[in-house]
Each structure stands twice: as structure tokens, then as C-alpha cells.
Design a protein around this motif. Structure first.
Motif, mmCIF file in Angstrom:
data_model
loop_
_atom_site.group_PDB
_atom_site.id
_atom_site.type_symbol
_atom_site.label_atom_id
_atom_site.label_comp_id
_atom_site.label_asym_id
_atom_site.label_seq_id
_atom_site.Cartn_x
_atom_site.Cartn_y
_atom_site.Cartn_z
ATOM 1 N N GLN A 71 0.829 -1.203 0.000
ATOM 2 C CA GLN A 71 0.000 0.000 0.000
ATOM 3 C C GLN A 71 0.865 1.255 0.000
ATOM 4 O O GLN A 71 0.556 2.245 -0.700
ATOM 5 N N TYR A 72 1.962 1.245 0.744
ATOM 6 C CA TYR A 72 2.870 2.394 0.826
ATOM 7 C C TYR A 72 3.384 2.766 -0.567
ATOM 8 O O TYR A 72 3.325 3.938 -0.978
ATOM 9 N N PHE A 73 3.885 1.775 -1.300
ATOM 10 C CA PHE A 73 4.467 2.080 -2.608
ATOM 11 C C PHE A 73 3.394 2.452 -3.631
ATOM 12 O O PHE A 73 3.625 3.314 -4.495
ATOM 13 N N ARG A 74 2.245 1.846 -3.536
ATOM 14 C CA ARG A 74 1.174 2.216 -4.463
ATOM 15 C C ARG A 74 0.756 3.666 -4.250
ATOM 16 O O ARG A 74 0.604 4.424 -5.218
ATOM 17 N N VAL A 75 0.587 4.070 -2.999
ATOM 18 C CA VAL A 75 0.182 5.453 -2.701
ATOM 19 C C VAL A 75 1.252 6.433 -3.175
ATOM 20 O O VAL A 75 0.943 7.473 -3.781
ATOM 21 N N LYS A 76 2.511 6.129 -2.915
ATOM 22 C CA LYS A 76 3.609 7.003 -3.340
ATOM 23 C C LYS A 76 3.649 7.127 -4.863
ATOM 24 O O LYS A 76 3.871 8.221 -5.409
ATOM 25 N N ALA A 77 3.460 6.016 -5.551
ATOM 26 C CA ALA A 77 3.511 6.039 -7.016
ATOM 27 C C ALA A 77 2.350 6.826 -7.595
ATOM 28 O O ALA A 77 2.511 7.551 -8.589
#
Length: 393
Positions: A71-77
Motif C-alpha cells: 500500500q505504501y508504494f502504491r500510494v507514493k507512485a
């Protein structure tokens, strides 16, 4: 760690250090994950990616912190396309793929927003990690075809593979393209073969086998020359480092593509197959029937087929004698497919080895089609009859 009030970043560093030391106590990692979960937002991408990698190396795939990483990387992307560091993206995606974490939406977002906008900024090593991750995804990752095509075009245009790729990079990149059936990029296929040639002595046994397996599926004008060079200049030195699975890949490649292997190298190859087969037979005999065998039917079938195509008549019988116990063990387990039985009989026919006892035991093992690979098809029946005819049986 609660007594010393370690920060989330410090806990990430502890997890990374423990994974590097191969300390894989799941209780410790679950404790670290429980303390870090919910605090990832305050950490930089490199720390979050390193945490995911540590959990993957420790085989802690079930912890909720990995879902938080996804979830962290998806939100950042989504928030900043092209803003994530390539090294962090590569490490995180590889770790998530190793632990089977991440849904279709995550993959689509990461490839479109984190990889594609910065495609030229990814080193070949980081690209290889992402390609390995994509290849691990059941059914592939959405948007992967476009990414593979774009990377292939970039590498051909820039000459990056010839200039900057290591031997290991080339093996993993080529293998991923072969696994994902992205085999029609002619310029890329040629670049893989040409970039490999000056680095042949740098390949280890596993990577060289991986490259051979990939080249089987990546046709180019340079493929035959590259494989001939592998056979004459590199193969003999790495054979002691090759497992039976690696040797299966090598003999299947050279046998199917009719690559001429120098006689001294071929003799060493046959000798190594014998040594590894005897070792596997001992290991497999000691394995409980309730546990998976040390060697599967697909690998065994490939070994029989590859050796039948590649080895000289004088070498074949000794190799078959070393492989037969593995076939018999799988037959006793009712785990030898009909295709594998056909391969065993065909190899015996090729080298004129009339082992009637073996054939009778194989016939008993295929009396249960539901458990051993299905019904005997027309081509299989024809192959089996031809082989038995060659043996006058």
C-alpha cells in the motif's frame, strides 16, 4: 526492542541485519513487523523496501506489514509518478513478488507510475530484479508486455547490455523474457547473445545454465555462435557447480538446438550427469513417500530427452544407468508422467539398452492415469511404439 524504544527506522535496520545474517526466527520478525506496522509513512522508500526484502529473505510472507509495504508504494507512485527511486522500487517489487503480496491494482500502478516514467534510469541489475518479480506473478503483471518491449528497445538503442550488464544480469534478464514469452524482440535477442560472448568466463554454473535455457527460446542470428562459444570456452569449467536441474537445462538446450559440443567437454558433461544423478538417487531414496521427491518428473524427462539427443552412443548407457533409479523411484511414488515414461523408453531405444525389468515397472506405474499425467495420446502412443520397436520389444 520495546525496552530500548527503538524507532521504526532502527527496527528496519535490525530486520535487514538479521536477514543478512540468515537469522530467520519468525517470532522475532513478527515482533518487528508488529512494531513497525502503521509507521511506514514516516520512512523513506529505501527503508521500506529494505524491510520488505528482509521479510522475504526470512520467509515471513504472512505478516501484515508486507501488505502495508504494498500500500505504501502504491500510494507514493500514485501521488508522484516517476518520483520513487529506481533502486527502492526494484527491491520492493522483488520482495513483494517473492512473498506473493500485491494485487493487480498495485502492479498496474507501479509499472505505469514508477517504472515507465523513469525506464532509462533503471540499471540492468534493478531491471533484472523487476523482471524476475514480474515473472513470479501468476498470470503476469498488468502492463508488463509494454514494459518489456520498452526496455528491450531502450537497451538495443543505447547498447546498455553490451556496455554495462554483468553476466548475472544477462542471465536473469534473458530468463525473464523467455519465461514471459517475450521472444519476438529480434534486436534484443541478438543483443543478449552478443553481450554474453565477452563475459562467458564470468558466468557461474547456475547463471550459465539459466542463459542456455533462455537462449533456447530467444532466436537470433547470434544464438548458435554464442552457444558454440559456451560449449567450447565456458561449460567445462562450471560443470562441477551445476546441479542436476542445471545440467538438464544445458543438455536440453544443446540437444534441441543441435549445438556441437567438443568431445572432451561432452565427456565431462556426461560424467557430471552421472555423479549428480547418483547423488540425487541416494537423496531421493532417503526421502519419505509423503514428502516431495528430490527430483521431479519434468526435470527427469528433460534429462532423458536431452541426453538422447546430445550424447555419443558410447556415453549413453552409463548415463542411463545412473538416471534409471530416479525414474523407478518416481514410478513407485506414482509420480512419473506418461510423457516422462515415453522419454525414458525413447532414450533407452536411442542407446539400445533393453532393460525389460525397468519397462515392466514403468508399465505398472502408468496404470493409474489420473495420478500420472493423463491418457496416452496419439503422438505419445506413436513415440512409445516406435521406441519399443527399436528395441525389438
Amino acid at each position: 526492542h520495546e525496552d530500548v524504544a527503538a524507532s521504526a527506522r532502527e527496527l528496519c535496520s535490525i530486520a535487514v541485519a538479521l536477514a543478512k545474517l540468515r537469522f530467520v526466527d519468525k517470532g522475532v520478525f513478527h515482533s518487528i513487523g508488529g512494531s513497525v506496522a502503521g509507521q511506514l509513512e514516516a520512512l523513506p522508500p529505501v527503508d521500506v523496501a529494505s524491510l520488505a526484502n528482509a521479510f522475504a529473505r526470512a520467509a515471513c510472507a504472512d505478516h501484515e506489514v508486507l501488505q502495508d509495504v504494498s500500500q505504501y508504494f502504491r500510494v507514493k507512485a500514485e501521488a508522484s509518478p516517476g518520483g520513487l527511486p529506481p533502486a527502492s522500487v526494484a527491491l520492493a517489487l522483488n520482495a513483494l513478488a517473492m512473498t506473493s503480496v500485491g494485487d493487480t491494482a498495485m502492479w498496474r500502478c507501479m509499472l505505469a507510475n514508477a517504472v515507465v516514467p523513469r525506464l532509462p534510469d533503471y540499471s540492468v541489475t534493478h531491471s533484472a530484479l523487476i523482471l524476475d518479480a514480474i515473472a513470479r506473478c501468476p498470470g503476469g503483471a498488468p502492463g508488463a508486455d509494454a514494459v518489456l518491449a520498452a526496455w528491450a528497445d531502450h537497451w538495443v538503442a543505447s547498447g546498455t547490455l553490451e556496455r554495462a550488464a554483468s553476466a548475472g544480469d544477462l542471465a536473469h534478464v534473458a530468463s525473464a523474457y523467455a519465461q514471459l514469452r517475450a521472444v519476438n524482440h529480434a534486436g534484443f535477442n541478438l543483443a543478449i547473445a552478443e553481450a554474453s560472448m565477452p563475459r562467458l568466463t564470468a558466468f557461474g554454473g547456475g547463471d550459465l545454465a539459466m542463459l542456455c535455457g533462455a537462449l533456447t527460446h530467444l532466436p537470433s542470428p547470434g544464438r548458435a555462435a554464442c552457444l558454440a562459444a559456451i560449449a567450447s570456452r565456458a561449460l567445462a569449467d562450471v560443470l562441477p557447480d551445476c546441479s542436476l536441474g542445471h545440467l538438464k537445462t544445458v543438455v536440453s538446450c544443446f540437444g534441441s538446438l543441435r549445438i556441437v559440443v567438443p568431445k572432451p567437454v561432452l565427456a565431462k558433461l556426461a560424467a557430471n550427469v552421472i555423479v549428480q544423478a547418483k547423488h540425487a538417487a541416494v537423496e531421493q531414496a532417503a526421502t519419505s513417500r509423503k514428502r516431495p521427491p528430490a527430483l521431479g518428473g519434468v526435470t527427469l524427462s528433460g534429462l532423458f530427452d536431452g541426453c538422447a539427443r546430445l550424447l555419443a552412443p558410447a556415453q549413453g548407457p552409463a548415463v542411463l544407468a545412473a538416471l534409471q533409479p530416479l525414474a523407478l523411484d518416481l514410478a513407485r511414488r506414482r509420480q512419473l508422467s506418461l510423457a516422462a515414461v515415453c522419454s525414458v523408453v525413447a532414450a533407452n531405444a536411442r542407446f539400445q539398452v533393453r532393460d525389460v525389468g525397468l519397462f515392466e515397472k514403468l508399465a505398472e506405474s502408468v496404470a493409474f492415469p489420473a495420478s500420472c499425467g493423463g491418457q496416452l495420446s496419439g503422438p505419445r502412443a506413436e513415440r512409445l511404439l516406435v521406441s519399443l520397436g527399436m528395441l525389438d520389444l
